[in-house]
Design an enzyme around this catalytic site. Structure first.
Site, PDB file in Angstrom:
ATOM      1  N   ASN A  16       0.866  -1.183   0.000  1.00  0.00           N
ATOM      2  CA  ASN A  16       0.000   0.000   0.000  1.00  0.00           C
ATOM      3  C   ASN A  16       0.902   1.232   0.000  1.00  0.00           C
ATOM      4  O   ASN A  16       1.504   1.563   1.011  1.00  0.00           O
ATOM      5  CB  ASN A  16      -0.896  -0.026   1.249  1.00  0.00           C
ATOM      6  N   LYS A  18       0.035   4.252  -0.317  1.00  0.00           N
ATOM      7  CA  LYS A  18      -0.593   5.445   0.289  1.00  0.00           C
ATOM      8  C   LYS A  18      -0.389   6.640  -0.640  1.00  0.00           C
ATOM      9  O   LYS A  18      -0.594   6.513  -1.846  1.00  0.00           O
ATOM     10  CB  LYS A  18      -0.057   5.650   1.708  1.00  0.00           C
ATOM     11  N   HIS A 103      -9.292   1.146   5.259  1.00  0.00           N
ATOM     12  CA  HIS A 103      -7.971   1.382   5.861  1.00  0.00           C
ATOM     13  C   HIS A 103      -8.112   2.369   7.026  1.00  0.00           C
ATOM     14  O   HIS A 103      -8.896   3.321   6.957  1.00  0.00           O
ATOM     15  CB  HIS A 103      -6.986   1.930   4.818  1.00  0.00           C
ATOM     16  N   GLU A 105      -6.363   4.753   7.954  1.00  0.00           N
ATOM     17  CA  GLU A 105      -6.130   6.172   7.618  1.00  0.00           C
ATOM     18  C   GLU A 105      -7.364   6.789   6.971  1.00  0.00           C
ATOM     19  O   GLU A 105      -7.635   7.981   7.149  1.00  0.00           O
ATOM     20  CB  GLU A 105      -4.889   6.289   6.728  1.00  0.00           C
ATOM     21  N   GLU A 175      -4.663  -4.864  10.652  1.00  0.00           N
ATOM     22  CA  GLU A 175      -3.625  -3.838  10.790  1.00  0.00           C
ATOM     23  C   GLU A 175      -3.845  -3.074  12.094  1.00  0.00           C
ATOM     24  O   GLU A 175      -4.664  -2.147  12.147  1.00  0.00           O
ATOM     25  CB  GLU A 175      -3.697  -2.844   9.616  1.00  0.00           C
ATOM     26  N   GLY A 181       3.218   2.461  10.612  1.00  0.00           N
ATOM     27  CA  GLY A 181       4.137   3.578  10.443  1.00  0.00           C
ATOM     28  C   GLY A 181       4.873   3.951  11.711  1.00  0.00           C
ATOM     29  O   GLY A 181       5.508   4.994  11.790  1.00  0.00           O
ATOM     30  N   SER A 220       4.193  -1.998  10.082  1.00  0.00           N
ATOM     31  CA  SER A 220       5.652  -2.009  10.231  1.00  0.00           C
ATOM     32  C   SER A 220       6.289  -3.338   9.810  1.00  0.00           C
ATOM     33  O   SER A 220       7.270  -3.788  10.410  1.00  0.00           O
ATOM     34  CB  SER A 220       6.065  -1.620  11.658  1.00  0.00           C
TER      35      SER A 220
HETATM   36  P1  13P Z   1       3.500   0.515   7.478  1.00  0.00           P
HETATM   37  O1  13P Z   1       4.015  -0.747   6.850  1.00  0.00           O
HETATM   38  O2  13P Z   1       4.181   1.756   6.969  1.00  0.00           O
HETATM   39  O3  13P Z   1       3.442   0.416   8.962  1.00  0.00           O
HETATM   40  O4  13P Z   1       1.958   0.669   6.982  1.00  0.00           O
HETATM   41  C1  13P Z   1       1.097  -0.400   7.105  1.00  0.00           C
HETATM   42  C2  13P Z   1      -0.159  -0.078   6.390  1.00  0.00           C
HETATM   43  O5  13P Z   1      -0.908   0.783   6.794  1.00  0.00           O
HETATM   44  C3  13P Z   1      -0.459  -0.825   5.150  1.00  0.00           C
HETATM   45  O6  13P Z   1      -1.771  -0.591   4.720  1.00  0.00           O
END
Ligand code: 13P
Length: 258
Positions: A16, A18, A103, A105, A175, A181, A220
Site C-alpha cells: 500500500n 498510500k 484502511h 487512515e 492492521e 508507520g 511495520s
Molecule cells: P507501514 O508498513 O508503513 O506500517 O503501513 C502499514 C499499512 O498501513 C499498510 O496498509
C-alpha cells in the site's frame, strides 16, 4: 453483485503506497523491482499505488501480468457530483483488479464509518474487483481489553450489506493502528491471536468461508521481520506500507516464505 469464487489461501504480498510514488517514481520503481523479483507461482503480489499513478503502473508493468494492482479506496457512489471520488465502476478499465476498503487512515482522516466501508465493499464486488477489508484496533482499544469486540464490530458491520454468496470473496487485512508507520510491529503471537479472532468471527458469519479466507497482517512489516510474521499460525500474507516503497526492500519481502 458478482460473486468471486472463494480462493484457497495463497500467500498474498500486498503493497500500500498510500500517497507516495507519483507516475514518474512509479515507472522507476517497477523497472527496478521487476529486475529483482521473479514471478512466483506460489504467491500473489499486488500493489496499491495512488490512483494518479495507476496508468503509469499499468504501462510500466505491461509485460509482468503476475504483478496485480489495485486502488486504495473507492467512493460509496458510482458517479455524479463527488469531487475527487473514485468510482469502483471505473476501476476495471485501468487494469486494476483489487481494492482496499476501510484502511485505518481512511477511517481516521476521512471519517469512513463501518457502514461506509460496507457500502464500498458492495461497490467493489459489483465492479468485479477483489476487496481487502482492513480492520484493526487502536492502542487504547487494545489496552482496555476491547481487541476482540472492535474487530468483531468492524467485520460484522462492514459485511452486513453483502449478500451471503459475496462474503466468501473477501480478503482481510488485520492492521493494528498502533503498529502502522510506528516501527512497532505486533509480535507474531499478537498477530496470530488477532487473526484467530478474525477467523472465529468469519466462522460465525453467514456466507463467510473461514478456512479458505486469506487474512493478511499489516503494520511495520519489513524484510527483517517478514519471515517471523509469516510463520505465525493463520497469517496468510502481509499488507506493507513504508517498506514497500523501496524496490529492493519490497523485493526482499516478496521473496519470503518461498
Ligand atoms: P507501514 O508498513 O508503513 O506500517 O503501513 C502499514 C499499512 O498501513 C499498510 O496498509
Amino acid at each position: 453483485m458478482s460473486h468471486p469464487p472463494s480462493q484457497p489461501r495463497t500467500p498474498v504480498f500486498a503493497a500500500n503506497w498510500k500517497m507516495s510514488h507519483g507516475p514518474t517514481e512509479t515507472g522507476a520503481f517497477v523497472e527496478r523491482f521487476t529486475a529483482r523479483h521473479s514471478r512466483r507461482s506460489d504467491a500473489t503480489v499486488v500493489i496499491f499505488p495512488p490512483a494518479i499513478s495507476l496508468a503509469a503502473f499499468a504501462a510500466a508493468a505491461s509485460d509482468r501480468p503476475d504483478l496485480e494492482f489495485g486502488v486504495q479506496d473507492v467512493h460509496t457512489e458510482l458517479e455524479g457530483a463527488h469531487t475527487s471520488g473514485i468510482s469502483a465502476a471505473m476501476v476495471p478499465a485501468t487494469g486494476a483488479t483489487w481494492a482496499l476498503a476501510g484502511h485505518s487512515e481512511r477511517r481516521r482522516e476521512f471519517g469512513d464509518t463501518d457502514a461506509d466501508v460496507g457500502r464500498k465493499l458492495v461497490r467493489i464486488l459489483e465492479a468485479g474487483l477483489r476487496p481487502v477489508l482492513c480492520v484493526g484496533e487502536t492502542l487504547e482499544e487494545r489496552e482496555s481489553g476491547r481487541l476482540a469486540a472492535v474487530l468483531e464490530t468492524q467485520i460484522r458491520e462492514a459485511i452486513r450489506p453483502l449478500d451471503r454468496e459475496s462474503r466468501a470473496g473477501l480478503v482481510y487485512a488485520y492492521e493494528p493502528v498502533w503498529a502502522i508507520g510506528t516501527g512497532r510491529t505486533a509480535s507474531p503471537a499478537d498477530a496470530a491471536e488477532a487473526h484467530a479472532i478474525v477467523r472465529e468471527q468469519l466462522a460465525r458469519a453467514e456466507g463467510c468461508d473461514a478456512e479458505r479466507t486469506a487474512i493478511l497482517y499489516g503494520g511495520s512489516v519489513k524484510p527483517a521481520n517478514i519471515e517471523a510474521l509469516l510463520s505465525g499460525p493463520g497469517v496468510d500474507g502481509v499488507l506493507v506500507g513504508g517498506a514497500s516503497l523501496d524496490p529492493d526492500s519490497w523485493a526482499a519481502i516478496c521473496a519470503a516464505g518461498g
